[in-house]
Scaffold this motif. Structure first.
Motif, PDB file in Angstrom:
ATOM      1  N   CYS A   8      26.056  38.464  51.075  1.00 44.11           N
ATOM      2  CA  CYS A   8      26.030  37.009  50.863  1.00 44.11           C
ATOM      3  C   CYS A   8      25.342  36.694  49.530  1.00 44.11           C
ATOM      4  O   CYS A   8      24.173  37.046  49.320  1.00 44.11           O
ATOM      5  CB  CYS A   8      25.277  36.331  52.007  1.00 44.11           C
ATOM      6  N   ARG A  29      22.412  30.661  58.870  1.00 41.37           N
ATOM      7  CA  ARG A  29      23.202  29.411  58.930  1.00 41.37           C
ATOM      8  C   ARG A  29      23.934  29.295  60.269  1.00 41.37           C
ATOM      9  O   ARG A  29      24.080  28.201  60.809  1.00 41.37           O
ATOM     10  CB  ARG A  29      24.199  29.371  57.759  1.00 41.37           C
ATOM     11  N   CYS A  53      25.414  26.984  50.974  1.00 39.32           N
ATOM     12  CA  CYS A  53      26.484  27.953  51.259  1.00 39.32           C
ATOM     13  C   CYS A  53      27.668  27.663  50.354  1.00 39.32           C
ATOM     14  O   CYS A  53      28.097  26.517  50.224  1.00 39.32           O
ATOM     15  CB  CYS A  53      26.885  27.859  52.727  1.00 39.32           C
ATOM     16  N   CYS A  86      32.213  30.971  50.366  1.00 36.55           N
ATOM     17  CA  CYS A  86      32.941  32.036  49.659  1.00 36.55           C
ATOM     18  C   CYS A  86      33.567  33.021  50.650  1.00 36.55           C
ATOM     19  O   CYS A  86      34.449  33.783  50.304  1.00 36.55           O
ATOM     20  CB  CYS A  86      31.998  32.771  48.709  1.00 36.55           C
ATOM     21  N   TYR A  87      33.070  33.036  51.877  1.00 30.36           N
ATOM     22  CA  TYR A  87      33.572  33.864  52.989  1.00 30.36           C
ATOM     23  C   TYR A  87      33.429  35.366  52.767  1.00 30.36           C
ATOM     24  O   TYR A  87      34.110  36.164  53.406  1.00 30.36           O
ATOM     25  CB  TYR A  87      35.029  33.514  53.343  1.00 30.36           C
ATOM     26  N   CYS A 144      30.960  36.884  53.732  1.00 29.11           N
ATOM     27  CA  CYS A 144      30.393  37.316  55.009  1.00 29.11           C
ATOM     28  C   CYS A 144      31.488  37.647  56.026  1.00 29.11           C
ATOM     29  O   CYS A 144      31.322  38.525  56.871  1.00 29.11           O
ATOM     30  CB  CYS A 144      29.456  36.242  55.568  1.00 29.11           C
TER      31      CYS A 144
HETATM   32  S1  SF4 Z   1      30.261  31.799  52.905  1.00 28.68           S
HETATM   33 FE1  SF4 Z   1      29.004  33.367  53.853  1.00 28.68          FE
HETATM   34  S2  SF4 Z   1      28.629  34.851  52.218  1.00 28.68           S
HETATM   35 FE2  SF4 Z   1      29.330  32.958  51.224  1.00 28.68          FE
HETATM   36  S3  SF4 Z   1      27.449  31.858  50.705  1.00 28.68           S
HETATM   37 FE3  SF4 Z   1      28.143  31.096  52.702  1.00 28.68          FE
HETATM   38  S4  SF4 Z   1      27.029  32.354  54.174  1.00 28.68           S
HETATM   39 FE4  SF4 Z   1      26.890  33.420  52.216  1.00 28.68          FE
END
Ligand code: SF4
Ligand code: SF4
Length: 435
Positions: A35, A51, A76, A79-80, A82
């Motif tokens: 992340c 989160r 956040c 961006c996915y 994660c």
């Molecule tokens: S989408 Fe997921 S990886 Fe991207 S910033 Fe948010 S929590 Fe972090």
């Protein structure tokens, strides 16, 4: 993860799907490792797992959002990254969308934040509004020092020049060689993209036409709706979604469509999610599912369906070193990674993945406008990694990344489709003039 929604709460379709997502999470924390905000800020609440807990707590206890929750959710990037990492298949995208919409309904942001978000919502979601603001910004840029920091940064992010269109505005672009096209596709021309970089849509249309594919740009479709969707303004977003779905579905029924092409991966991710968004809406369920099924990123469509006719001439016989920047919405949102690289390699150039390429460049829709400090750090890291490859130019598939990255380097950056167009008989992109 154990959840405690009441039967009454689970009658709500959004709670029901979020509950399913939450139950998949085993709190392992693997997602934190990839992340970008967790890496930069080191706070558990600025990582996906933290989160997820914040959203769970709000939804399960029917709690209004508060300043702390909003701070961490706003940070956040959506961006996915994660989601790519998660071994349990947690759909963080749907969860954060629900969380953002809950925040918008239950939390009153400070006046200044509300104004900025409303300005962004009005300006960026309609190309005509964006064009007007872009012209005004050009004139006020020299006086930006008189504006508050946030507005000053927004003004600075606006490019000074706007390329002219070379293709006339039409509903249908027909291939010239044949009478009967081999396929018929609709193109989403986008709201911001057609003002900032009209050449991307033009390259897409010319390339498809040259390969005997008819392109239709139905009247009435402008923004895909994702901008308001990610700002948590779900009612505004749904209005746009419904309008788009109705127009495309009618075109599909009346004249036939083999695909709906998106050449902005951020928008494509949202189009592919229309089916989920309207899963319980009797009027739109079937139509939205069809639209999502028809949606293809241009690189995906070309890779799967088109035998590209590469033409070598004296303009394009020089070999280059290309850094491929995989936009988050492309690699994590749509899980497309190989297709654009395969296409670029077919041009005979050397194509390199950027080190730490899974990390966002900081663009993320309106993120670089709302979270300037984090976005700048991410951009700095991205440029540092790009330079390790020493490329002559950068290729990517998302206008947001093009705008963001070009703010951090003089290395030219192009849309993948502009390069493919050039190598299949199109014109050399202007930004490569000096190469
Ligand atoms: S989408 Fe997921 S990886 Fe991207 S910033 Fe948010 S929590 Fe972090
Ligand atoms: S990696 Fe997946 S299962 Fe593990 S904490 Fe993150 S979201 Fe939950």
């Amino acid at each position: 993860m154990e959840t405690h929604f009441s039967q009454e709460q689970l009658k709500n379709k959004d709670n029901k799907s979020s509950e399913k997502i939450l139950r998949k999470c085993v709190h392992c924390g693997f997602c934190n490792a990839t992340c970008p905000t967790y890496q930069l800020l080191g706070d558990e609440l600025d990582g996906p797992r933290g989160r997820i807990y914040l959203i769970k707590d709000m939804l399960e206890n029917n709690k209004p959002a508060n300043e702390i929750i909003v701070k961490h959710i706003d940070r956040c990037l959506s961006c996915y990254s994660c989601m790519t990492t998660c071994p349990s298949g947690v759909n963080y995208m749907h969860l954060i969308d629900h969380g953002r919409s809950h925040i918008e309904k239950t939390y009153k942001r400070p006046f200044r934040d509300r104004i900025i978000r409303d300005i962004l919502s009005i300006t960026l979601s309609k190309s005509i509004n964006f064009r007007i603001v872009a012209i005004i910004t050009k004139f006020i840029k020299p006086f930006r020092f008189f504006f508050p920091k946030k507005l000053r940064e927004m003004i600075l992010l606006m490019p000074g020049k706007f390329p002219k269109k070379t293709l006339p505005k039409m509903k249908v672009y027909r291939p010239q060689k044949r009478k009967k096209p081999v396929a018929r596709v609709a193109l989403l021309t986008g709201c911001v993209q057609k003002v900032l970089s009209p050449q991307i849509n033009e390259a897409t249309i010319k390339l498809l036409n040259r390969h005997d594919i008819e392109v239709v740009v139905p009247k009435g479709i402008d923004c895909c709706g994702s901008l308001n969707h990610h700002l948590g303004k779900s009612d505004l977003a749904k209005k746009v979604f419904k309008k788009n779905i109705s127009i495309w579905y009618e075109e599909y029924l009346k004249n036939g469509l083999d695909a709906i092409i998106s050449n902005t991966s951020g928008c494509g991710t949202t189009l592919k999610d229309y089916g989920f968004i309207f899963r319980s809406d009797e009027n739109f369920k079937k139509k939205s599912k069809k639209i999502s099924e028809l949606t293809k990123d241009i690189s995906e469509y070309l890779d799967e369906n088109v035998k590209l006719d590469f033409i070598q001439n004296k303009e394009n016989n020089k070999k280059y070193q290309i850094a491929y920047h995989s936009a988050c919405s492309m690699q994590h949102g749509q899980k497309i990674h190989e297709a654009p690289i395969n296409l670029l390699k077919k041009t005979g150039n050397k194509v390199f993945n950027i080190p730490d390429g899974h990390l966002c460049c900081g663009s993320a829709g309106t993120y670089n406008l709302l979270q300037g400090d984090i976005a700048k750090k991410l951009l700095r890291n991205k440029i540092f990694n790009i330079k390790k490859i020493n490329p002559q130019f950068i290729a990517t598939g998302n206008i947001g990344c093009i705008t963001q990255i070009s703010n951090g380097t003089k290395i030219p950056i192009l849309h993948t489709v502009e390069i493919i167009d050039w190598y299949t008989g199109g014109v050399k992109p202007n930004v490569l003039e000096k190469l």
